[in-house]
Design a protein around this motif. Sequence first.
Motif, PDB file in Angstrom:
ATOM      1  N   LEU A 137       3.629   1.490   1.359  1.00 26.68           N
ATOM      2  CA  LEU A 137       4.243   1.548   2.887  1.00 26.68           C
ATOM      3  C   LEU A 137       4.808   3.055   3.005  1.00 26.68           C
ATOM      4  O   LEU A 137       5.311   3.469   4.701  1.00 26.68           O
ATOM      5  CB  LEU A 137       4.645   0.097   3.580  1.00 26.68           C
ATOM      6  N   LEU A 138       5.929   2.856   2.363  1.00 23.07           N
ATOM      7  CA  LEU A 138       7.077   3.520   2.598  1.00 23.07           C
ATOM      8  C   LEU A 138       6.565   5.384   2.890  1.00 23.07           C
ATOM      9  O   LEU A 138       7.554   5.775   2.882  1.00 23.07           O
ATOM     10  CB  LEU A 138       8.348   3.462   1.266  1.00 23.07           C
ATOM     11  N   ARG A 139       5.771   5.143   1.756  1.00 18.07           N
ATOM     12  CA  ARG A 139       5.745   7.043   1.679  1.00 18.07           C
ATOM     13  C   ARG A 139       4.546   7.368   3.121  1.00 18.07           C
ATOM     14  O   ARG A 139       5.291   8.245   3.159  1.00 18.07           O
ATOM     15  CB  ARG A 139       4.407   7.383   0.459  1.00 18.07           C
ATOM     16  N   LEU A 140       3.899   6.187   3.944  1.00 19.59           N
ATOM     17  CA  LEU A 140       3.696   6.680   4.833  1.00 19.59           C
ATOM     18  C   LEU A 140       4.109   6.781   5.659  1.00 19.59           C
ATOM     19  O   LEU A 140       4.617   7.530   7.169  1.00 19.59           O
ATOM     20  CB  LEU A 140       2.853   4.980   5.305  1.00 19.59           C
ATOM     21  N   GLU A 141       5.402   5.807   5.439  1.00 20.42           N
ATOM     22  CA  GLU A 141       6.326   6.397   6.452  1.00 20.42           C
ATOM     23  C   GLU A 141       7.374   7.054   6.583  1.00 20.42           C
ATOM     24  O   GLU A 141       8.396   7.588   6.743  1.00 20.42           O
ATOM     25  CB  GLU A 141       7.033   5.078   7.266  1.00 20.42           C
TER      26      GLU A 141
END
Length: 195
Positions: A126-130
């Motif tokens: 999720l952090l990579r997506l953000e």
Amino acid sequence: MAAADSPSTALRRRDLCSRGIRLAGKMRADVVDLLDAYVEQQGLDASASVAAVEGVPLAAVEHWDEQTGTQRLLENLAAYRAFRALLAQMLEEQREQLGEADAGLGRALAAVLLQVSAFAYHLEELLRLESRGIPGEEGDGQPPLPRLSLFEQKLRGLGVLRELAQWAVRSVRDLRQLTKPSLATSAAPALAESP
């Protein structure tokens, strides 16, 4: 940041959050079951009061509603990395104490440890997506905890499992907040505007 606002990114975020909510819900159910077995196996009183345990991240947070999506994800990731180290230590202590006398409790601890690791990886996705960098882990994420007496180990284990169950609830709330359009699309600007 345009990529963060694209429909495909929003759909992926929603999908990851939905899966994360299911993972956290399953993890909480398993932790509650493990907690019951742990209390019984260790001969503890289920209502025993446990003071704050060193190294155990607390799920309660002031001003929760003011946090950005990224702040929520980063706090969750740090917590689950800490729980991964704490559960690994509990598993090692459990094996030392009981050996194969209660393999069932050891298997349940190992299964929850695996879920915690998987959830931490999910949060990293999720952090990579953000488009956020993933903070590195210092060592194993935790300095080695001091050696405790057998009773202190049991109480620490009780505190770890109780707080992990609370974190699973918080994670569900955090992921639900992240799926709200206002937070999902404004997470980056809100972080820049925060004091």
